[in-house]
Design a protein around this motif. Structure first.
Motif, PDB file in Angstrom:
ATOM      1  N   VAL A 180      32.803  25.544  69.021  1.00 40.66           N
ATOM      2  CA  VAL A 180      32.837  24.365  68.151  1.00 40.66           C
ATOM      3  C   VAL A 180      34.127  24.398  67.331  1.00 40.66           C
ATOM      4  N   PHE A 181      34.438  25.590  66.809  1.00 41.35           N
ATOM      5  CA  PHE A 181      35.640  25.736  65.994  1.00 41.35           C
ATOM      6  C   PHE A 181      36.756  26.394  66.816  1.00 41.35           C
ATOM      7  N   ALA A 182      37.185  25.676  67.875  1.00 46.73           N
ATOM      8  CA  ALA A 182      38.278  26.174  68.700  1.00 46.73           C
ATOM      9  C   ALA A 182      39.492  25.266  68.501  1.00 46.73           C
ATOM     10  N   GLY A 183      40.681  25.856  68.484  1.00 43.18           N
ATOM     11  CA  GLY A 183      41.899  25.086  68.258  1.00 43.18           C
ATOM     12  C   GLY A 183      42.188  24.122  69.398  1.00 43.18           C
ATOM     13  N   PRO A 184      43.000  23.104  69.215  1.00 44.48           N
ATOM     14  CA  PRO A 184      43.705  22.837  67.950  1.00 44.48           C
ATOM     15  C   PRO A 184      42.842  22.089  66.931  1.00 44.48           C
ATOM     16  N   ILE A 185      42.880  22.523  65.681  1.00 44.26           N
ATOM     17  CA  ILE A 185      42.182  21.813  64.619  1.00 44.26           C
ATOM     18  C   ILE A 185      43.175  21.514  63.495  1.00 44.26           C
ATOM     19  N   PRO A 209      45.813  26.717  65.786  1.00 42.96           N
ATOM     20  CA  PRO A 209      46.559  26.229  66.958  1.00 42.96           C
ATOM     21  C   PRO A 209      45.714  26.274  68.235  1.00 42.96           C
ATOM     22  N   GLU A 210      46.174  25.567  69.217  1.00 45.68           N
ATOM     23  CA  GLU A 210      45.564  25.537  70.546  1.00 45.68           C
ATOM     24  C   GLU A 210      45.313  26.967  71.033  1.00 45.68           C
ATOM     25  N   GLY A 211      44.150  27.169  71.631  1.00 46.00           N
ATOM     26  CA  GLY A 211      43.879  28.475  72.228  1.00 46.00           C
ATOM     27  C   GLY A 211      43.306  29.511  71.272  1.00 46.00           C
ATOM     28  N   LYS A 212      43.320  29.216  69.949  1.00 45.47           N
ATOM     29  CA  LYS A 212      42.771  30.175  68.979  1.00 45.47           C
ATOM     30  C   LYS A 212      41.347  29.768  68.582  1.00 45.47           C
ATOM     31  N   ARG A 213      40.601  30.724  68.090  1.00 48.60           N
ATOM     32  CA  ARG A 213      39.261  30.437  67.591  1.00 48.60           C
ATOM     33  C   ARG A 213      39.085  31.051  66.211  1.00 48.60           C
ATOM     34  N   LEU A 214      38.168  30.479  65.456  1.00 48.45           N
ATOM     35  CA  LEU A 214      37.852  31.076  64.163  1.00 48.45           C
ATOM     36  C   LEU A 214      36.971  32.302  64.379  1.00 48.45           C
TER      37      LEU A 214
END
Lengths: 398, 322
Positions: free
Chosen positions: A349-354, A364-369
């Motif tokens: 749910v909280f995956a980039g890009p946000i 950023p794209e490809g990152k997760r919280l």
């Protein structure tokens, strides 16, 4: 002269006695009280569980859902005795109530509001033989104090998709969020709603009304009314009662409830859906472990696959509410199935890009919280103090 | 972003203030009648809760909102009768008895209302006024003609109450009993009967206040739903200087101040109000207003000057002087 006064005293005493009796529901009378709260007694030979609530079990929302969990526990494990104390103020009063329950010999004390966290921790230190579970917080110790919560952000994400689809179909891309307090939990769930809404309604915006309260029936309705008056199409509540759904009915607009699996009954025609809690499954599991001696304090965090979370209208065999746009139903069903299968977690749910609502990229794209990020815990890097793009409002002065 | 500190903002605010102030208005009017007869009743909150619960329960089972309002008023009046017996006839302390009534009412409504919580389906409600022509009037439409019938009843009762209190013989009797019970008695007026009736009217009005909450203004039954509004009414009686017309102003001001912080959060051009912390401060405003009224009202000298009934809170029986 003397007789009337005596009669007055007798009448007053009986009035007070009746009101005192009607205040509490525990089957056992008890002699101790904390402020206005009667402290129930534990039962000999049973596994005693006490619940401490911030609101009344009659709120029809959060506390009601907790109490459904208690009833489920009673039903599943007959050797359990339960009791609850409701409408307990956060802070000093909660500490006294929790301590009194521990002293009464309860085996497990469950504190169900975020603001009970520190009181629970303090009392847990004093009573090493009693077990404590705090709901919705993050503190624990190694022996007798754990915490639990669930990935409600998953269900909020789906609810956001539904609300967004509705607003887009109506041609009024404006949502509103009733937010209790500016704490990570409330911010996280609001962001999840917005991220979900963006999936089905990229042009949607969401305004916020802060309650500074978890439970205020009148104010929750007023917040909904305030947003509908301002032109909002769908109000999503994060507070405890079903009032906003009733207001949606009056205004002929839409609402999304929270907390309990019968919230939509308030107005079926104008309630789109409601993310809710099944606390019973967690309590049964915890008590079974405790009785078997295998329980260890932990930070338990239930996902959709645990059965802790539900979404009205999207359970097995259920029909979505009439207000839910046809087109979004299969999309939501598919996402929900993925969540239950464990392939779309809270980190997805909280995956980039946000982006946040000031245009800054928080992820950023490809990152997760991480879990720390989600809960705003010490060690978080992208702490939960931002509002997702599309939310109108701010958390602190610039 | 569209709008929104324009005319619509203020129209909505005024309309909401009127609607939200209505239950408090009923309770305040009841308080004025009670206190004008010389009896203080702090138990408004308890009677409101029982009224709200009874009204909702009746409307649910009979599907008739009007019947709900009637039983809500009856429930309030019944509690008030019990209170009148204790304080008017048995001359118990009015402050202590009033507090007992609050606890009794909240406990009773909580107990009897417990089974109503699980059932949330729509219930019969008091409708809004529908005068399709007038509803579309600018300004007046939303402020007055789209309101719930209860709002209109409130306005009517203000007029009615003023007339009865100040223009009729009945009102004169009522005020005489509150000012100089002994003299009223010597004129052949039954002080105890008048006071009992006035306390019961106050109870019926508190019941009406509760019913207007649970069937019109914030429909549904939630445990403790009055959330202190009965106490606010106790304060507003003093603010209103025991005058129905001023009660309307007080109730409307309170309703508006309650709504203002919420509406301000939706104005994009005022970002300072988007800050959740400012909400804490703004949420205090209505209560600061009531505390102010209470402070003013608690000073004996000032109270006289405001026009408090001379025998307010003093039990009376024939043979007492005064």
């Amino acid at each position: 002269m003397r007789f009337p006064r005596l009669l007055a005293i007798v009448t007053l005493t009986s009035l007070t006695a009746v009101s005192a009796c009607s205040k509490k529901n525990s089957p056992n009378g008890s002699d101790s009280t904390v402020g206005k709260h009667a402290i129930p007694a534990a039962q000999e030979g049973k596994f005693n569980v006490a619940f401490v609530h911030v609101g009344p079990v009659g709120d029809g929302g959060w506390t009601y859902a907790q109490d459904q969990g208690r009833k489920y526990l009673l039903q599943q494990i007959p050797e359990v005795h339960t009791a609850h104390v409701e409408s307990v103020a956060e802070g000093a009063e909660s500490e006294q109530v929790i301590r009194a329950l521990a002293r009464k010999g309860f085996n497990l004390v469950v504190a169900t509001s975020f603001g009970f966290m520190d009181s629970t921790e303090t009392v847990a230190k004093e009573f090493p033989n009693t077990k404590f579970i705090h709901i919705s917080g993050f503190k624990k110790n190694d022996t007798n104090f754990g915490n639990a919560f669930g990935a409600m952000e998953q269900m909020k994400y789906l609810a956001g998709m539904i609300a967004g689809a509705r607003a887009a179909q109506d041609g009024v891309p404006r949502l509103g969020y009733i937010a209790p307090y500016p704490i990570p939990e409330v911010v996280r769930l609001g962001n999840a709603l917005m991220l979900g809404a963006k999936q089905t309604c990229p042009q949607c915006t969401m305004e916020i009304r802060w309650m500074n309260s978890w439970f205020d029936p009148g104010k929750e309705q007023e917040a909904a009314e305030s947003m509908f008056n301002a032109g909002v199409q769908v109000v999503l509540t994060g507070a405890d009662t079903t009032g906003p759904i009733v207001v949606a009915g009056q205004k002929k607009k839409w609402a999304v409830g929270y907390d309990s699996n019968n919230a939509c009954d308030a107005d079926k025609a104008h309630c789109l859906t409601t993310p809710y809690w099944n606390w019973g499954v967690f309590y049964v599991d915890a008590v079974k472990q405790m009785r078997a001696g295998s329980w260890k304090p932990s930070s338990w965090y239930g996902e959709a696959d645990s059965g802790l979370l539900g979404l009205i209208g999207f359970e097995d065999g259920a029909t979505p509410a009439p207000g839910v746009p046809e087109s979004v139903i299969p999309v939501v069903r598919e996402k929900l199935a993925a969540m239950k299968a464990g392939t779309f977690t809270r980190f997805d749910v909280f995956a980039g890009p946000i982006k946040d609502n000031r245009g800054k990229e928080v992820l950023p794209e490809g990152k997760r919280l991480t879990q720390e990020d989600l809960e705003g815990l010490p060690g978080c890097k992208v702490c939960m103090n931002w509002l997702a793009e599309g939310i109108l409002g701010q958390l602190s002065p610039k | 972003m569209t709008s929104r500190l324009g005319l619509d903002f203020f129209i909505n605010l005024v309309a909401a203030g009127l609607a939200r102030g209505t239950p408090i208005l009923f309770a305040t009017l009841g308080g004025i009648i009670t206190e004008r007869s010389g009896v203080m009743n702090l138990g408004i909150e308890g009677m409101m809760l029982v009224g709200a619960m009874t009204a909702f329960s009746t409307a649910r089972s009979t599907n008739n909102a009007l019947l709900g309002v009637c039983t809500g008023m009856l429930a309030g009046a019944t509690l008030a009768l019990a209170y009148a017996i204790v304080v008017v006839h048995l001359r118990a302390d009015q402050v202590v008895s009033g507090l007992a009534l609050v606890f009794f009412g909240s406990g009773l409504s909580s107990m009897l209302g417990a089974s109503l919580v699980d059932q949330k389906e729509a219930t019969a409600r008091i409708p809004s006024l529908s005068l399709s022509v007038l509803e579309d009037l600018p300004i007046l439409g939303p402020v007055l003609f789209k309101q719930n019938l209860m709002v209109w009843l409130g306005l009517a009762l203000v007029a009615c109450g003023s007339w009865i209190l100040f223009k009729t013989r009945w009102g004169l009797v009522l005020r005489a009993v509150g000012e100089h019970p002994a003299q009223a008695d010597s004129l052949g007026i039954s002080v105890l009967t008048v006071r009992t009736v006035c306390v019961m009217i106050g109870g019926a009005m508190a019941g009406l206040a509760g019913a207007s909450l649970s069937l019109a203004i914030s429909p549904g039954w939630v445990d403790g739903m009055t959330a202190g509004q009965g106490w606010v009414a106790v304060g507003l009686v003093i603010f209103a200087r025991w005058n129905p017309g001023r009660a309307l102003i007080g109730a409307w001001l309170f309703g508006t101040l309650r709504r203002l912080p919420l509406d301000l959060q939706g104005v994009p051009s005022l970002p300072v109000f988007h800050n959740p912390n400012i909400g804490y401060f703004l949420s205090m405003l209505p209560y600061l207003f009531v505390i102010g009224a209470m402070i003013v009202g608690s000073r004996q000298a000032l109270r006289r000057r405001l026009g408090a009934p001379a025998s307010l809170g003093l039990p009376w029986f024939r043979g007492d002087r005064g």
